[in-house]
Write an enzyme that holds these catalytic residues in place. Structure first.
Site, PDB file in Angstrom:
ATOM      1  N   ASP A   1      10.454  11.249   6.460  1.00 48.24           N
ATOM      2  CA  ASP A   1       9.404  12.246   5.811  1.00 48.24           C
ATOM      3  C   ASP A   1       8.534  12.358   6.848  1.00 48.24           C
ATOM      4  OD1 ASP A   1       8.304   9.793   5.689  1.00 48.24           O
ATOM      5  OD2 ASP A   1       7.551  10.019   3.689  1.00 48.24           O
TER       6      ASP A   1
ATOM      7  N   GLU B   1       1.319  -1.862   7.443  1.00 42.52           N
ATOM      8  CA  GLU B   1       1.135  -1.797   8.603  1.00 42.52           C
ATOM      9  C   GLU B   1      -0.142  -2.651   9.234  1.00 42.52           C
ATOM     10  OE1 GLU B   1       0.689   0.436   6.145  1.00 42.52           O
ATOM     11  OE2 GLU B   1       1.629   2.408   6.553  1.00 42.52           O
TER      12      GLU B   1
END
Ligand SMILES: *[C@@H]1O[C@H](CO)[C@@H](O)[C@H](O)[C@H]1NC(C)=O
Length: 184
Positions: free
Chosen positions: A42, A125
């Protein structure tokens, strides 16, 4: 996804962690140099991004377009120097960045044998970047012309609201002024 997370009934699930950790494991076994980047289906890339991340010595970072109401997620850069993060979801993260917004030198990774992504929704992350210690925000290599260009976007086929206004008083003299000019 391990069964224990699949069975979770409430709240977000840690998606895409197992496969990324497998990738890291493969790199540890098979690579000695190069650069690791978590690409995704994406994201939309300007090929310039790959020309820039290939020179990463530690961890490089750069703006990601179309993220949250702010329209962009990026390190804040003042006079060529890192001075914080701009992200629509800070959530107390040490590294409030998008998965597509950083790249890591394989040599740097190999010196950190414990670095892994945690099964922690929203904090994948941050957890991974924290696991790269010793590594501090000041060590980040700033790409995309001091983070004034957008070379990667999070693309979704939907109607977006216009990005939120930038606080020019607060962010005067930073890269965000230039980024704001290319956002709609
Ligand atoms: C980043 O900013 C610094 C300070 O203004 C400048 O010296 C440097 O050339 C800039 N780097 C790039 C790649 O634009």
């Amino acid at each position: 996804m391990p069964d224990q997370y699949k069975k979770k009934k409430k709240g977000p699930k840690p998606r895409g962690v197992s496969n990324r950790n497998k990738g890291i494991q493969w790199i540890r076994k098979n690579a000695k140099s190069g650069v690791l980047y978590f690409a995704d289906d994406d994201n939309t890339y300007d090929l310039q991004l790959f020309d820039e991340i290939r020179y990463t010595k530690r961890v490089s970072m750069f703006p990601v377009g179309l993220i949250t109401k702010l329209g962009v997620s990026s390190p804040i850069v003042k006079n060529g120097i890192f001075s914080g993060f701009y992200d629509g979801w800070m959530a107390g993260r040490k590294f409030p960045v998008d998965m597509a917004g950083f790249a890591i030198s394989v040599k740097f990774l190999l010196k950190r044998p414990k670095a892994l992504m945690p099964f922690k929704p929203g904090f994948e992350e941050d957890g991974f970047l924290k696991s790269l210690e010793p590594f501090e925000p000041q060590d980040i290599e700033l790409l995309a012309s001091n983070c004034t260009k957008i070379l990667v976007w999070h693309t979704q086929t939907k109607k977006n609201e216009p990005s939120q206004a930038l606080d020019f008083a607060k962010y005067n003299n930073t890269n965000l002024v230039m980024l704001k000019q290319i956002l709609v």
